[in-house]
Design a protein around this motif. Structure first.
Motif, PDB file in Angstrom:
ATOM      1  N   VAL A 162       0.842  -1.201   0.000  1.00  0.00           N
ATOM      2  CA  VAL A 162       0.000   0.000   0.000  1.00  0.00           C
ATOM      3  C   VAL A 162       0.876   1.251   0.000  1.00  0.00           C
ATOM      4  O   VAL A 162       1.780   1.394   0.821  1.00  0.00           O
ATOM      5  N   GLY A 163       0.600   2.146  -0.917  1.00  0.00           N
ATOM      6  CA  GLY A 163       1.310   3.412  -0.990  1.00  0.00           C
ATOM      7  C   GLY A 163       2.620   3.306  -1.743  1.00  0.00           C
ATOM      8  O   GLY A 163       3.076   2.224  -2.110  1.00  0.00           O
ATOM      9  N   LYS A 164       3.185   4.472  -1.979  1.00  0.00           N
ATOM     10  CA  LYS A 164       4.496   4.545  -2.615  1.00  0.00           C
ATOM     11  C   LYS A 164       5.250   5.698  -1.964  1.00  0.00           C
ATOM     12  O   LYS A 164       4.651   6.584  -1.351  1.00  0.00           O
ATOM     13  N   VAL A 165       6.554   5.690  -2.119  1.00  0.00           N
ATOM     14  CA  VAL A 165       7.375   6.730  -1.502  1.00  0.00           C
ATOM     15  C   VAL A 165       6.863   8.086  -1.973  1.00  0.00           C
ATOM     16  O   VAL A 165       6.760   8.351  -3.166  1.00  0.00           O
ATOM     17  N   PHE A 166       6.528   8.924  -1.013  1.00  0.00           N
ATOM     18  CA  PHE A 166       5.898  10.208  -1.283  1.00  0.00           C
ATOM     19  C   PHE A 166       6.916  11.343  -1.314  1.00  0.00           C
ATOM     20  O   PHE A 166       6.777  12.285  -2.070  1.00  0.00           O
ATOM     21  N   VAL A 167       7.935  11.234  -0.460  1.00  0.00           N
ATOM     22  CA  VAL A 167       8.977  12.250  -0.354  1.00  0.00           C
ATOM     23  C   VAL A 167      10.317  11.532  -0.251  1.00  0.00           C
ATOM     24  O   VAL A 167      10.454  10.574   0.507  1.00  0.00           O
ATOM     25  N   GLN A 168      11.286  11.984  -1.003  1.00  0.00           N
ATOM     26  CA  GLN A 168      12.616  11.374  -0.934  1.00  0.00           C
ATOM     27  C   GLN A 168      13.334  11.884   0.314  1.00  0.00           C
ATOM     28  O   GLN A 168      13.484  13.082   0.504  1.00  0.00           O
ATOM     29  N   LYS A 169      13.724  10.949   1.179  1.00  0.00           N
ATOM     30  CA  LYS A 169      14.479  11.297   2.373  1.00  0.00           C
ATOM     31  C   LYS A 169      15.219  10.063   2.859  1.00  0.00           C
ATOM     32  O   LYS A 169      14.992   8.950   2.368  1.00  0.00           O
ATOM     33  N   ALA A 170      16.103  10.250   3.821  1.00  0.00           N
ATOM     34  CA  ALA A 170      16.986   9.174   4.275  1.00  0.00           C
ATOM     35  C   ALA A 170      16.236   8.041   4.956  1.00  0.00           C
ATOM     36  O   ALA A 170      16.572   6.873   4.778  1.00  0.00           O
ATOM     37  N   PHE A 171      15.235   8.367   5.759  1.00  0.00           N
ATOM     38  CA  PHE A 171      14.535   7.341   6.528  1.00  0.00           C
ATOM     39  C   PHE A 171      13.050   7.388   6.231  1.00  0.00           C
ATOM     40  O   PHE A 171      12.420   8.448   6.317  1.00  0.00           O
ATOM     41  N   LEU A 172      12.494   6.236   5.875  1.00  0.00           N
ATOM     42  CA  LEU A 172      11.070   6.086   5.613  1.00  0.00           C
ATOM     43  C   LEU A 172      10.528   5.008   6.545  1.00  0.00           C
ATOM     44  O   LEU A 172      11.144   3.942   6.683  1.00  0.00           O
ATOM     45  N   PHE A 173       9.377   5.278   7.159  1.00  0.00           N
ATOM     46  CA  PHE A 173       8.830   4.325   8.130  1.00  0.00           C
ATOM     47  C   PHE A 173       7.444   3.841   7.700  1.00  0.00           C
ATOM     48  O   PHE A 173       6.577   4.635   7.355  1.00  0.00           O
ATOM     49  N   LYS A 174       7.289   2.518   7.751  1.00  0.00           N
ATOM     50  CA  LYS A 174       5.983   1.894   7.565  1.00  0.00           C
ATOM     51  C   LYS A 174       5.938   0.678   8.485  1.00  0.00           C
ATOM     52  O   LYS A 174       6.848  -0.145   8.480  1.00  0.00           O
ATOM     53  N   SER A 175       4.882   0.577   9.271  1.00  0.00           N
ATOM     54  CA  SER A 175       4.717  -0.519  10.223  1.00  0.00           C
ATOM     55  C   SER A 175       3.522  -1.367   9.827  1.00  0.00           C
ATOM     56  O   SER A 175       2.563  -0.860   9.236  1.00  0.00           O
ATOM     57  N   PRO A 176       3.552  -2.652  10.196  1.00  0.00           N
ATOM     58  CA  PRO A 176       2.420  -3.527   9.867  1.00  0.00           C
ATOM     59  C   PRO A 176       1.211  -3.197  10.745  1.00  0.00           C
ATOM     60  O   PRO A 176       1.359  -2.789  11.897  1.00  0.00           O
ATOM     61  N   PRO A 177       0.013  -3.375  10.212  1.00  0.00           N
ATOM     62  CA  PRO A 177      -1.195  -3.085  10.987  1.00  0.00           C
ATOM     63  C   PRO A 177      -1.258  -3.796  12.340  1.00  0.00           C
ATOM     64  O   PRO A 177      -1.767  -3.236  13.315  1.00  0.00           O
ATOM     65  N   GLU A 178      -0.699  -4.995  12.430  1.00  0.00           N
ATOM     66  CA  GLU A 178      -0.729  -5.744  13.691  1.00  0.00           C
ATOM     67  C   GLU A 178      -0.020  -5.000  14.820  1.00  0.00           C
ATOM     68  O   GLU A 178      -0.270  -5.248  15.994  1.00  0.00           O
ATOM     69  N   SER A 179       0.890  -4.108  14.467  1.00  0.00           N
ATOM     70  CA  SER A 179       1.663  -3.400  15.493  1.00  0.00           C
ATOM     71  C   SER A 179       0.779  -2.496  16.354  1.00  0.00           C
ATOM     72  O   SER A 179       1.127  -2.209  17.505  1.00  0.00           O
ATOM     73  N   LEU A 180      -0.347  -2.063  15.837  1.00  0.00           N
ATOM     74  CA  LEU A 180      -1.232  -1.208  16.627  1.00  0.00           C
ATOM     75  C   LEU A 180      -1.802  -1.930  17.835  1.00  0.00           C
ATOM     76  O   LEU A 180      -2.072  -1.307  18.863  1.00  0.00           O
TER      77      LEU A 180
END
Length: 169
Positions: free
Chosen positions: A14-32
């Motif tokens: 789901v989604g694609k890189v929106f802004v180019q930067k050094a660190f990008l974060f995406k967590s799995p839904p189960e983490s909530l």
């Protein structure tokens, strides 16, 4: 308990890189579920990683947060939702929570809000942030204003962060 949720929460595809930067974060839904189990009640979403994977990943984040029963503030499907007031009943108190992001603001110099899904405290959008803070104060006994900002690797608050803290004092 309130936390700054500094990640998108979405499936890997789901989604694609929106802004180019050094660190990008995406967590799995189960983490909530871990946040819920730890006693977290509210997630602040106004920060520099909410849109790491664009509006599509943010929309899944909002759905996932809502699905596990967490309350959210500071981001939404549009500007109105992002600057929405949140007031929570805690015993006999009405506690207002505001979540705003002050970084990054380099994109906002034109004054056009091309990232309306986040509640920004960048200079062009200070009237929106002020309205959110004022509305929350008017609706609550206690108001907590969380501003995500500062400079990477700098331990002391920057001048603009000090100015913001004094602005809403």
């Amino acid at each position: 308990m309130i936390v700054n949720l500094e990640t998108a929460v979405a499936d890997p595809d789901v989604g694609k890189v929106f802004v180019q930067k050094a660190f990008l974060f995406k967590s799995p839904p189960e983490s909530l579920r871990l946040l819920v189990d730890a006693g977290v009640d509210v997630v602040g979403l106004a920060n520099n990683h909410t849109l790491d994977f664009g509006p599509e990943a943010l929309e899944q984040t909002l759905d996932e947060v809502d699905a596990v029963g967490l309350l959210r503030v500071g981001a939404g499907v549009d500007e109105t939702d992002a600057y929405r007031t949140l007031v929570v009943e805690v015993g006999e108190w009405r506690v207002g929570v505001v979540s705003l992001s002050r970084v990054p603001c380099d994109w906002s110099a034109s004054g056009d809000n091309v990232r309306p899904q986040v509640a920004w405290a960048c200079p062009p959008f200070l009237p929106l942030a002020d309205a959110m803070v004022e509305s929350t104060i008017a609706s609550s006994d206690i108001t907590i204003v969380m501003v995500h900002g500062g400079e990477e690797g700098v331990l002391c608050p920057s001048d603009f962060m000090v100015e913001l803290s004094e602005h809403w004092a």
